[in-house]
Design a protein around this motif. Structure first.
Motif, PDB file in Angstrom:
ATOM      1  N   ASP A  92       0.855  -1.187   0.000  1.00 17.56           N
ATOM      2  CA  ASP A  92       0.000   0.000   0.000  1.00 17.56           C
ATOM      3  C   ASP A  92       0.889   1.235   0.000  1.00 17.56           C
ATOM      4  N   GLU A  93       0.763   2.051  -1.026  1.00 12.32           N
ATOM      5  CA  GLU A  93       1.535   3.285  -1.073  1.00 12.32           C
ATOM      6  C   GLU A  93       0.968   4.307  -0.081  1.00 12.32           C
ATOM      7  N   THR A  94       1.664   5.387   0.112  1.00 14.42           N
ATOM      8  CA  THR A  94       1.212   6.436   1.030  1.00 14.42           C
ATOM      9  C   THR A  94      -0.218   6.862   0.692  1.00 14.42           C
ATOM     10  N   GLY A  95      -1.072   6.912   1.718  1.00  9.92           N
ATOM     11  CA  GLY A  95      -2.455   7.316   1.542  1.00  9.92           C
ATOM     12  C   GLY A  95      -3.406   6.167   1.323  1.00  9.92           C
ATOM     13  N   VAL A  96      -2.880   4.979   1.107  1.00 10.01           N
ATOM     14  CA  VAL A  96      -3.701   3.843   0.675  1.00 10.01           C
ATOM     15  C   VAL A  96      -3.646   2.711   1.695  1.00 10.01           C
ATOM     16  N   GLY A  97      -4.766   2.028   1.879  1.00  6.30           N
ATOM     17  CA  GLY A  97      -4.811   0.831   2.708  1.00  6.30           C
ATOM     18  C   GLY A  97      -4.258   1.066   4.104  1.00  6.30           C
ATOM     19  N   ARG A  98      -3.303   0.240   4.498  1.00  2.00           N
ATOM     20  CA  ARG A  98      -2.772   0.269   5.858  1.00  2.00           C
ATOM     21  C   ARG A  98      -1.545   1.161   6.012  1.00  2.00           C
ATOM     22  N   SER A  99      -1.098   1.772   4.930  1.00  2.00           N
ATOM     23  CA  SER A  99      -0.011   2.742   5.044  1.00  2.00           C
ATOM     24  C   SER A  99      -0.561   4.049   5.608  1.00  2.00           C
ATOM     25  N   THR A 100       0.335   4.979   5.939  1.00  5.27           N
ATOM     26  CA  THR A 100      -0.097   6.284   6.468  1.00  5.27           C
ATOM     27  C   THR A 100      -1.074   6.937   5.503  1.00  5.27           C
ATOM     28  N   ARG A 101      -2.258   7.277   5.996  1.00  3.84           N
ATOM     29  CA  ARG A 101      -3.341   7.726   5.127  1.00  3.84           C
ATOM     30  C   ARG A 101      -3.496   9.251   5.093  1.00  3.84           C
ATOM     31  N   ASN A 102      -3.023   9.939   6.109  1.00  2.00           N
ATOM     32  CA  ASN A 102      -3.161  11.396   6.170  1.00  2.00           C
ATOM     33  C   ASN A 102      -1.786  12.045   6.160  1.00  2.00           C
ATOM     34  N   ILE A 103      -1.580  12.961   5.217  1.00  2.00           N
ATOM     35  CA  ILE A 103      -0.282  13.613   5.089  1.00  2.00           C
ATOM     36  C   ILE A 103      -0.484  15.115   4.931  1.00  2.00           C
ATOM     37  N   PRO A 104       0.543  15.921   5.195  1.00  2.00           N
ATOM     38  CA  PRO A 104       0.394  17.380   5.102  1.00  2.00           C
ATOM     39  C   PRO A 104       0.480  17.909   3.674  1.00  2.00           C
ATOM     40  N   GLU A 105       0.727  17.049   2.698  1.00  2.00           N
ATOM     41  CA  GLU A 105       0.836  17.453   1.298  1.00  2.00           C
ATOM     42  C   GLU A 105      -0.342  16.932   0.493  1.00  2.00           C
ATOM     43  N   THR A 106      -0.447  17.416  -0.737  1.00  2.00           N
ATOM     44  CA  THR A 106      -1.432  16.892  -1.675  1.00  2.00           C
ATOM     45  C   THR A 106      -0.937  15.562  -2.219  1.00  2.00           C
ATOM     46  N   PHE A 107      -1.809  14.569  -2.250  1.00  5.31           N
ATOM     47  CA  PHE A 107      -1.417  13.265  -2.780  1.00  5.31           C
ATOM     48  C   PHE A 107      -1.056  13.386  -4.262  1.00  5.31           C
ATOM     49  N   SER A 108      -0.032  12.645  -4.673  1.00  4.59           N
ATOM     50  CA  SER A 108       0.460  12.727  -6.042  1.00  4.59           C
ATOM     51  C   SER A 108       1.100  11.408  -6.438  1.00  4.59           C
ATOM     52  N   PRO A 109       1.069  11.047  -7.732  1.00  2.58           N
ATOM     53  CA  PRO A 109       1.800   9.855  -8.184  1.00  2.58           C
ATOM     54  C   PRO A 109       3.285   9.932  -7.859  1.00  2.58           C
ATOM     55  N   LYS A 110       3.830  11.147  -7.748  1.00  2.59           N
ATOM     56  CA  LYS A 110       5.249  11.302  -7.447  1.00  2.59           C
ATOM     57  C   LYS A 110       5.594  10.759  -6.064  1.00  2.59           C
ATOM     58  N   ILE A 111       4.645  10.834  -5.137  1.00  2.99           N
ATOM     59  CA  ILE A 111       4.866  10.264  -3.809  1.00  2.99           C
ATOM     60  C   ILE A 111       4.993   8.756  -3.908  1.00  2.99           C
ATOM     61  N   THR A 112       4.160   8.142  -4.744  1.00  6.55           N
ATOM     62  CA  THR A 112       4.216   6.695  -4.922  1.00  6.55           C
ATOM     63  C   THR A 112       5.553   6.263  -5.511  1.00  6.55           C
ATOM     64  N   VAL A 113       6.100   7.066  -6.422  1.00  8.10           N
ATOM     65  CA  VAL A 113       7.415   6.759  -6.997  1.00  8.10           C
ATOM     66  C   VAL A 113       8.447   6.613  -5.883  1.00  8.10           C
ATOM     67  N   GLN A 114       8.461   7.532  -4.956  1.00  6.89           N
ATOM     68  CA  GLN A 114       9.419   7.459  -3.861  1.00  6.89           C
ATOM     69  C   GLN A 114       9.095   6.313  -2.904  1.00  6.89           C
ATOM     70  N   ASP A 115       7.815   6.001  -2.756  1.00 10.77           N
ATOM     71  CA  ASP A 115       7.431   4.853  -1.931  1.00 10.77           C
ATOM     72  C   ASP A 115       7.988   3.555  -2.514  1.00 10.77           C
ATOM     73  N   ILE A 116       7.921   3.412  -3.832  1.00 17.33           N
ATOM     74  CA  ILE A 116       8.449   2.204  -4.482  1.00 17.33           C
ATOM     75  C   ILE A 116       9.949   2.091  -4.228  1.00 17.33           C
TER      76      ILE A 116
END
Length: 341
Positions: A92-116
């Motif tokens: 689960d990437e940031t914001g999704v499922g059991r990963s951290t769901r609330n963040i101080p930034e706007t969700f973006s595909p770029k965050i998922t890139v760094q999660d991978i």
């Protein structure tokens, strides 16, 4: 079911799988076989990432659709790879499922890139195989562009490539409604005239019908029951509507305006791209259409991409023609038979 979850069930453009009966339907984490629902956490920029793994060998990391959906729809989908020395990783990437769901930034595909990349480093491997479905193709491709040295191969399963692909998806859904459901389309137009956005429940309720989901998702709607081998009812695995709105925008069934909009790939972007890529699409897919798959294929340098269609399959590539699906994936990964033990 609260209003947010009701909206998700009503939304056609979302790549969220429809709930269906299956052997594990309704099971809690402690009733599911390992590793499903019994994974691990690793530190990330915004808190923590959750993942599960099974098998041993080169990691095949599954990238979720949505945007906003969790890993659970993939459970068991790539089991056929385990005898070929592949480890299947659901995360689960940031914001999704059991990963951290609330963040101080706007969700973006770029965050998922760094999660991978965070996940790859944690797995302590030089290379991974990325397998992405639907919206998940966008962050997967962006990762492969940014970190090509870390990607052994890329598998795009009825997957979008960029913001233009997502808008093509929206336009295909509008065509489907307008052409095959004219009464519902007329009702939508009246609601639209009042200024109601497509992310609002008032917009979604009049047109939703299970038959529309059948038309858009399936070659044979009876195959819906084959989609999920197991299903979680754990609330931690629920869809995150905020991720969807941040990435797709507040009017996502009409126009993509979120953080996804400016992610665009073309021949120039991909001129040096050399990650072997399988584009595997359902021929009867009204969401990620064959036109979208072909557009991406034509942008890749010669010899890099392989385009395959499952002729009797809709959006869920592994569910309707599982044997042919497995055969194509195994051949792409370079294996004809399981290794001798």
């Amino acid at each position: 079911m609260n209003d947010k979850l009701s909206l998700l069930a009503l939304t056609l453009v979302l790549f969220l799988p429809m709930l269906s009966a299956s052997p594990g339907a309704g099971a809690n984490s402690d009733q599911l076989p390992k590793p499903y629902g019994q994974g691990s956490y690793i530190p990330s920029k915004f808190g923590k990432l959750y993942y599960e793994e099974e098998g041993a060998g080169t990691p095949v990391v599954m990238i979720n659709g949505g945007p906003g959906a969790s890993r659970t729809v993939f459970w068991g989908a790539l089991d056929f790879l385990k005898p070929y020395n592949y480890k299947i990783v659901y995360f689960d990437e940031t914001g999704v499922g059991r990963s951290t769901r609330n963040i101080p930034e706007t969700f973006s595909p770029k965050i998922t890139v760094q999660d991978i990349e965070t996940l790859r480093k944690h797995l302590d491997v030089n290379k991974i195989v990325l397998a992405a479905h639907s919206y998940g193709g966008i962050p997967a491709l962006q990762y492969a562009i940014q970190y090509p040295q870390n990607v052994e191969k890329l598998i795009m399963l009825s997957a979008s490539a960029d913001g233009i692909s997502q808008q093509m998806n929206v336009d295909a859904a509008k065509y489907l409604r307008r052409t095959f459901f004219p009464q519902e389309w007329e009702a939508l137009e009246k609601i639209r005239a009042k200024g109601v956005l497509s992310s609002e429940k008032e917009y979604s309720k009049p047109f939703y019908d299970r038959k529309m989901g059948n038309v858009s998702d399936w070659h044979d709607p009876k195959n819906r029951a084959k989609l999920r081998k197991y299903r979680s009812t754990d609330q931690r695995d629920r869809f995150n509507i905020e991720v969807y709105r941040d990435i797709a925008g507040n009017d996502p069934e009409v126009e993509i305006t979120g953080t996804l909009k400016d992610i665009v790939v073309n021949k120039e972007t991909l001129k040096s791209f050399n990650v072997p890529t399988l584009i595997l699409n359902g021929r009867i897919d009204w969401k990620t259409t064959p036109q979208m798959a072909y557009r991406f294929y034509k942008m890749l340098p010669e010899g890099v991409g392989r385009l395959e269609f499952l002729e009797k399959t809709g959006h869920w590539t592994w569910a309707e023609e599982p044997d042919k699906f497995a055969e194509i994936v195994i051949r792409f990964l370079g294996s004809d038979s399981p290794p001798e033990i």
